[in-house]
Design a protein around this motif. Structure first.
Motif, PDB file in Angstrom:
ATOM      1  N   LEU A   1      41.195  53.433  46.222  1.00 61.19           N
ATOM      2  CA  LEU A   1      40.912  52.601  45.081  1.00 61.19           C
ATOM      3  C   LEU A   1      41.856  53.184  43.951  1.00 61.19           C
ATOM      4  N   GLU A   2      42.021  54.499  43.840  1.00 64.88           N
ATOM      5  CA  GLU A   2      42.771  55.037  42.839  1.00 64.88           C
ATOM      6  C   GLU A   2      44.357  54.896  42.892  1.00 64.88           C
ATOM      7  N   GLU A   3      44.549  54.511  44.134  1.00 60.69           N
ATOM      8  CA  GLU A   3      46.206  54.175  44.256  1.00 60.69           C
ATOM      9  C   GLU A   3      46.510  52.682  43.769  1.00 60.69           C
ATOM     10  N   PHE A   4      45.654  51.949  43.263  1.00 57.99           N
ATOM     11  CA  PHE A   4      45.937  50.652  42.750  1.00 57.99           C
ATOM     12  C   PHE A   4      45.934  50.973  41.253  1.00 57.99           C
ATOM     13  N   LEU A   5      46.725  49.875  40.387  1.00 59.29           N
ATOM     14  CA  LEU A   5      46.768  49.916  38.929  1.00 59.29           C
ATOM     15  C   LEU A   5      45.393  49.797  38.413  1.00 59.29           C
ATOM     16  N   ASP A   6      44.660  48.761  39.038  1.00 52.09           N
ATOM     17  CA  ASP A   6      43.422  48.597  38.536  1.00 52.09           C
ATOM     18  C   ASP A   6      42.394  47.979  39.770  1.00 52.09           C
ATOM     19  N   PHE A   7      41.216  48.361  39.586  1.00 48.49           N
ATOM     20  CA  PHE A   7      40.484  47.755  40.633  1.00 48.49           C
ATOM     21  C   PHE A   7      38.869  47.588  40.144  1.00 48.49           C
ATOM     22  N   ARG A   8      38.138  46.776  40.837  1.00 46.84           N
ATOM     23  CA  ARG A   8      36.671  46.510  40.682  1.00 46.84           C
ATOM     24  C   ARG A   8      36.067  46.385  41.775  1.00 46.84           C
ATOM     25  N   VAL A   9      34.976  46.817  42.282  1.00 48.94           N
ATOM     26  CA  VAL A   9      34.189  46.585  43.411  1.00 48.94           C
ATOM     27  C   VAL A   9      32.788  45.916  43.014  1.00 48.94           C
ATOM     28  N   VAL A  10      32.595  44.825  43.442  1.00 49.22           N
ATOM     29  CA  VAL A  10      31.420  44.055  43.077  1.00 49.22           C
ATOM     30  C   VAL A  10      30.583  43.479  44.222  1.00 49.22           C
ATOM     31  N   TRP A  11      29.394  43.227  44.046  1.00 51.42           N
ATOM     32  CA  TRP A  11      28.509  42.622  45.036  1.00 51.42           C
ATOM     33  C   TRP A  11      28.561  41.043  44.898  1.00 51.42           C
ATOM     34  N   THR A  12      28.650  40.389  46.041  1.00 47.42           N
ATOM     35  CA  THR A  12      28.534  38.958  46.086  1.00 47.42           C
ATOM     36  C   THR A  12      27.784  38.306  47.091  1.00 47.42           C
ATOM     37  N   ARG A  13      27.053  37.186  47.070  1.00 45.50           N
ATOM     38  CA  ARG A  13      26.031  36.803  47.981  1.00 45.50           C
ATOM     39  C   ARG A  13      26.973  36.281  48.951  1.00 45.50           C
ATOM     40  N   ARG A  14      26.236  36.310  50.299  1.00 46.40           N
ATOM     41  CA  ARG A  14      26.896  35.979  51.644  1.00 46.40           C
ATOM     42  C   ARG A  14      27.807  34.730  51.411  1.00 46.40           C
ATOM     43  N   SER A  15      27.029  33.469  50.666  1.00 41.42           N
ATOM     44  CA  SER A  15      27.611  32.402  50.786  1.00 41.42           C
ATOM     45  C   SER A  15      28.855  32.295  50.206  1.00 41.42           C
ATOM     46  N   ALA A  16      29.310  33.466  49.385  1.00 40.43           N
ATOM     47  CA  ALA A  16      30.613  33.472  48.688  1.00 40.43           C
ATOM     48  C   ALA A  16      31.692  34.370  49.509  1.00 40.43           C
TER      49      ALA A  16
END
Length: 166
Positions: free
Chosen positions: A111-126
């Motif tokens: 993740l640190e190799e990217f200019l920017d990042f976010r890791v988030v939770w989503t529902r299975r339907s998405a």
């Protein structure tokens, strides 16, 4: 029911999902990359032999997603997972000492190799496309990558996520 949503302009969204077939003691992962307009960039399905832990399959799928994103020269990535525990492990500032800890630490490094990042939770339907890729990979017991054109078995999901795309 939550639907897949495109990321903001300049970002790539990566969805990942893990799956296990306990009766066969195997797992797999599915990953998909799409741009801010919802256009398909790349996807992959991975077979994880002897993987029976759903959380471990999810973490391994996330790791493969980041490798694919790096290979596609993604600069800003929004990672969506439908496993809250995996998201919490990845976003934690503390070193992970669990069985999946080495993979979590590798994810944090990537993740640190990217200019920017976010890791988030989503529902299975998405997260349907990644889920389908994972299930097919477990069933077929093989790994595959698609770039530019999605595999036929997720075309309907990708099209439904962005109705005007196809």
């Amino acid at each position: 029911m939550q639907r897949w949503e495109a990321p903001e302009d300049g970002w790539i969204k990566g969805n990942a999902d893990g799956a296990v077939a306990k009766q066969r003691n195997n797992g797999g992962g599915g990953v998909i990359l799409r741009d801010h307009q919802g256009a398909f960039l790349a996807a992959a399905g991975f077979f994880f032999p002897h993987c029976t832990d759903p959380e471990g399959a999810e973490i391994r799928a996330c790791l493969e997603l980041l490798r694919l994103a790096r290979n596609q020269n993604v600069q800003r990535i929004l990672v969506e997972l439908d496993c809250q525990a995996a998201v919490q492990m990845i976003n934690s500032q503390e070193r992970n000492l669990s069985a999946v800890g080495p993979w979590v630490q590798e994810i944090k490094g990537l993740l640190e190799e990217f200019l920017d990042f976010r890791v988030v939770w989503t529902r299975r339907s998405a997260n349907e496309a990644a889920h389908k890729l994972a299930r097919v990979s477990v069933g077929d017991e093989r790994s595959r990558v698609w770039v530019g054109v999605p595999p036929d078995f997720i075309l309907d999901i990708v099209a439904n996520d962005i109705p005007n795309l196809f």
